[in-house]
Design an enzyme around this catalytic site. Structure first.
Site, short mmCIF file in Angstrom:
data_model
loop_
_atom_site.label_atom_id
_atom_site.label_comp_id
_atom_site.label_asym_id
_atom_site.label_seq_id
_atom_site.Cartn_x
_atom_site.Cartn_y
_atom_site.Cartn_z
N HIS A 167 54.69 57.89 42.62
CA HIS A 167 53.29 58.31 42.44
C HIS A 167 52.63 57.52 41.32
O HIS A 167 51.46 57.15 41.41
CB HIS A 167 53.20 59.80 42.08
CG HIS A 167 53.17 60.72 43.26
ND1 HIS A 167 52.19 60.67 44.22
CD2 HIS A 167 53.99 61.74 43.63
CE1 HIS A 167 52.42 61.61 45.14
NE2 HIS A 167 53.51 62.27 44.81
N GLN A 187 48.31 63.45 40.53
CA GLN A 187 48.07 64.46 41.57
C GLN A 187 47.09 65.55 41.12
O GLN A 187 46.55 66.26 41.95
CB GLN A 187 49.39 65.10 42.02
CG GLN A 187 50.31 64.13 42.75
CD GLN A 187 51.57 64.82 43.19
OE1 GLN A 187 52.53 64.89 42.43
NE2 GLN A 187 51.59 65.34 44.40
N CYS A 190 55.25 66.30 50.15
CA CYS A 190 54.48 66.00 48.95
C CYS A 190 53.27 66.91 48.91
O CYS A 190 52.59 67.08 49.92
CB CYS A 190 54.04 64.54 48.99
SG CYS A 190 53.01 64.07 47.59
N LEU A 191 52.99 67.50 47.76
CA LEU A 191 51.84 68.41 47.64
C LEU A 191 50.52 67.68 47.91
O LEU A 191 49.54 68.32 48.27
CB LEU A 191 51.82 69.03 46.24
CG LEU A 191 53.03 69.90 45.89
CD1 LEU A 191 52.99 70.31 44.42
CD2 LEU A 191 53.10 71.13 46.78
N GLY A 246 58.34 68.75 41.86
CA GLY A 246 57.89 67.75 40.90
C GLY A 246 56.41 67.54 41.06
O GLY A 246 55.83 67.89 42.09
N HIS A 261 60.57 59.95 43.88
CA HIS A 261 59.30 60.34 44.52
C HIS A 261 58.16 60.39 43.48
O HIS A 261 57.08 59.84 43.69
CB HIS A 261 59.49 61.70 45.20
CG HIS A 261 58.26 62.24 45.86
ND1 HIS A 261 58.19 62.45 47.23
CD2 HIS A 261 57.05 62.62 45.37
CE1 HIS A 261 56.98 62.92 47.52
NE2 HIS A 261 56.28 63.05 46.42
N GLU A 262 58.44 61.03 42.33
CA GLU A 262 57.38 61.19 41.32
C GLU A 262 57.05 59.87 40.63
O GLU A 262 55.89 59.60 40.33
CB GLU A 262 57.78 62.25 40.29
CG GLU A 262 58.03 63.65 40.85
CD GLU A 262 56.95 64.16 41.78
OE1 GLU A 262 55.76 63.80 41.58
OE2 GLU A 262 57.27 64.89 42.74
#
Ligand code: NI
Length: 171
Positions: A142, A51, A96-97, A46, A138-139
């Site tokens: 963000h 990000q 997480c990226l 995701g 999670h997304e």
């Protein structure tokens, strides 16, 4: 389509709530396509617009673990909002990226119902569970300026912050 740069902690933009999307023109469509390509390239499950440095409430989600199939099975959610959640899912290898080199266990809900707009601005509701529900939680975090490290114990979070600080000083 283009691959965009992913910003990483401690970039302050990651801690800022994203803005509601109100128009669905070409630039948003291009952003969504770029986000998907960036997610596949990473690879990730995701990605939130913040990000890639765009402070808008947009996420893309990859619903398969089979990367050969990934480009056919992704979708975008605009202005997503969790309207129902229940159960417990222990997400035991979450990453997480934007938070490189850290994997941790996070307690999430096992089922969520999310209200959103699709990429054309049409209202939609989806209900998902387990791993898929973790991705959405999670997304959507963000978009509210929350990172998965914010769900960890203070001790673990501070250890990570210290490591990043040291790394930034050394590089
Ligand atoms: Ni993330």
């Amino acid at each position: 389509m283009a691959i965009r740069d992913i910003i990483t902690y401690p970039d302050p933009l990651l801690l800022k709530p994203s803005e509601t999307v109100t128009e669905f023109g070409d630039s948003i469509q291009e952003l969504i396509e770029d986000m998907a390509e960036t997610m596949f390239e990473a690879p990730g499950s995701g990605l939130a617009a913040v990000q890639v440095g765009v402070n808008k409430r947009i996420i893309v989600v990859n619903t398969t673990e089979d990367m050969d199939d990934a480009e056919k099975s992704w979708y975008a959610l605009i202005n997503p909002e969790i309207i129902e959640k229940d159960g417990v899912f222990v997400s035991d290898n979450e990453g997480c990226l934007s938070v490189p080199e850290l994997r941790a266990t996070v307690r999430r809900s096992s089922r969520v119902v999310v209200k959103a707009l699709d990429r054309m601005g049409e209202p939609m509701t989806i209900e998902v569970d387990n791993f898929h529900a973790v991705i959405l939680q999670h997304e959507i975090d963000h978009l509210n300026g929350i990172l998965f490290i914010d769900h960890l114990s203070v001790l673990k979070r501070n250890l990570y912050k210290k490591k990043v600080k040291k790394h930034l000083k050394d590089s």
